[in-house]
Design a protein around this motif. Structure first.
Motif, PDB file in Angstrom:
ATOM      1  N   SER A  72      44.002  86.320 -39.971  1.00 10.24           N
ATOM      2  CA  SER A  72      42.805  85.682 -39.808  1.00 10.24           C
ATOM      3  C   SER A  72      43.025  84.068 -39.764  1.00 10.24           C
ATOM      4  O   SER A  72      44.294  83.574 -40.307  1.00 10.24           O
ATOM      5  CB  SER A  72      41.821  85.840 -40.727  1.00 10.24           C
ATOM      6  N   ARG A  87      35.705  78.387 -33.865  1.00  8.64           N
ATOM      7  CA  ARG A  87      35.916  79.730 -34.080  1.00  8.64           C
ATOM      8  C   ARG A  87      36.619  80.353 -34.972  1.00  8.64           C
ATOM      9  O   ARG A  87      37.318  79.626 -35.565  1.00  8.64           O
ATOM     10  CB  ARG A  87      36.868  80.135 -32.696  1.00  8.64           C
ATOM     11  N   TYR A  89      38.719  83.856 -36.187  1.00 11.07           N
ATOM     12  CA  TYR A  89      39.411  84.964 -35.879  1.00 11.07           C
ATOM     13  C   TYR A  89      39.966  85.660 -36.800  1.00 11.07           C
ATOM     14  O   TYR A  89      40.132  85.509 -38.046  1.00 11.07           O
ATOM     15  CB  TYR A  89      40.812  84.566 -35.118  1.00 11.07           C
ATOM     16  N   SER A  90      39.815  87.150 -36.496  1.00 11.41           N
ATOM     17  CA  SER A  90      40.172  88.196 -37.699  1.00 11.41           C
ATOM     18  C   SER A  90      40.556  89.416 -36.796  1.00 11.41           C
ATOM     19  O   SER A  90      39.854  89.689 -35.956  1.00 11.41           O
ATOM     20  CB  SER A  90      38.947  88.633 -38.586  1.00 11.41           C
ATOM     21  N   LEU A 171      39.118  89.299 -30.844  1.00 11.27           N
ATOM     22  CA  LEU A 171      39.173  88.792 -32.225  1.00 11.27           C
ATOM     23  C   LEU A 171      38.453  87.725 -32.872  1.00 11.27           C
ATOM     24  O   LEU A 171      38.690  87.184 -33.942  1.00 11.27           O
ATOM     25  CB  LEU A 171      40.725  88.512 -32.663  1.00 11.27           C
ATOM     26  N   VAL A 173      35.241  86.425 -34.322  1.00  7.51           N
ATOM     27  CA  VAL A 173      34.299  86.980 -35.083  1.00  7.51           C
ATOM     28  C   VAL A 173      32.980  86.021 -35.318  1.00  7.51           C
ATOM     29  O   VAL A 173      32.098  86.442 -35.740  1.00  7.51           O
ATOM     30  CB  VAL A 173      34.860  87.435 -36.510  1.00  7.51           C
ATOM     31  N   LYS A 174      33.408  84.750 -34.944  1.00  7.45           N
ATOM     32  CA  LYS A 174      32.431  83.839 -35.358  1.00  7.45           C
ATOM     33  C   LYS A 174      32.882  82.694 -33.938  1.00  7.45           C
ATOM     34  O   LYS A 174      33.794  82.127 -34.008  1.00  7.45           O
ATOM     35  CB  LYS A 174      32.087  83.479 -36.575  1.00  7.45           C
ATOM     36  N   LYS A 177      33.392  82.181 -27.661  1.00  5.08           N
ATOM     37  CA  LYS A 177      34.465  83.188 -26.996  1.00  5.08           C
ATOM     38  C   LYS A 177      35.084  82.856 -25.361  1.00  5.08           C
ATOM     39  O   LYS A 177      35.832  83.391 -24.972  1.00  5.08           O
ATOM     40  CB  LYS A 177      33.955  84.597 -26.888  1.00  5.08           C
TER      41      LYS A 177
END
Length: 275
Positions: A72, A87, A89-90, A171, A173-174, A177
């Motif tokens: 992440s 952003r 990522y995970s 990937l 998640v917040k 995008k």
């Protein structure tokens, strides 16, 4: 600091290839994530994390089954970007078999790309070679598509493509995008960010003219396990980054690059006291 490039020498063509994971990518390994087996049976994993600092990545191996690596990272907040667009990522990567276990991970983050060498050892069924090392869904994102541009003057402008598909980063998640984001701040400046994962600031180039701001990026320092470099090319039309009634070249155009993201700031000219 990004540099100025004479892109007038780049020929215009009636159509152009682009990667569906990044509409500005014209060449090189595509997809947000790539997984392949190395000659020594280790697993090579490349993951695009544009915007994430080199020291802000976290990863761990599943302590129970020892078949997955979880990773992440979080983008840093910068001028011209809203908090809700930052952003996070995970994701995970690992083995697609039942006979091996992960023994170590060598991870390095550079220019918005996480690269990992995942070593493994066979723990059962020793008489047979492992044939399912890579998970069946690994590295499948992204493909190259061919689209005609509606106007030759804007051959590198993604808005002129008749595109049917641009993939979201799976990937994220917040946060945002999109690979390109525009934001106008209260001082009248336009802030534009473009993802070019893997490209360092010295290999990003800018060429503004009266109609648009062209940009180009190429990671000339190709990693030993990547099949080739990656080339990004595009343009921002003046209508999307220019104050109304003011020529584009009368603006102050500044740019920089960090962690695989090109950042452009277009500021309107300052008004004199008489004005």
């Amino acid at each position: 600091m990004a540099s100025i490039l004479d892109m007038s020498r780049i020929p215009f063509i009636p159509g152009v290839l682009h990667a569906t994971n990044n509409p500005y990518q014209r060449y090189g390994p595509k997809g947000f994530m790539e997984t392949k087996v190395l000659p020594n049976d280790s697993l090579y994993v490349r993951v695009d994390f544009p915007g994430v600092p080199d020291d802000a990545i976290r990863y761990r191996v599943d302590a129970v089954r020892q078949k997955l690596v979880f990773f992440s990272g979080e983008e840093t907040l910068r001028d011209g970007i809203k908090v809700e667009h930052v952003r996070e990522y995970s994701g995970s990567a690992g083995l697609g078999c039942d006979c091996c276990e992960i023994t170590g991970v060598d991870a390095k983050m550079k220019d918005g790309v996480l690269r990992m060498i995942v070593s493994r050892v066979k723990v059962k069924d020793h008489d047979n070679k492992c044939t399912h090392f890579v998970p069946p869904n690994a590295g499948k994102s992204g493909r190259y598509d061919y689209r005609l541009a509606s106007d030759g003057r804007h051959i590198y402008d993604v808005n002129s493509f008749n595109m049917v598909e641009v993939e979201d980063h799976p990937l994220v998640v917040k946060g945002r995008k999109d690979v390109l984001i525009r934001q106008r701040t209260s001082d009248g400046c336009f802030h534009v960010s473009v993802d070019m994962p893997g490209v360092c600031s010295d290999d990003m180039f800018i060429l503004p003219n009266e109609n648009e701001i062209k940009f180009y990026g190429e990671n000339k320092d190709v990693h030993e396990h990547d099949e080739s470099c990656r080339i990004f090319m595009g343009a921002m039309d003046k209508r999307t980054c220019c104050s109304r009634g003011i020529p584009l070249l009368n603006h102050d155009i500044a740019w920089d690059a960090e962690f695989g993201v090109l950042k452009v700031r277009v500021s309107p000219p300052r008004r004199s006291n008489n004005e």
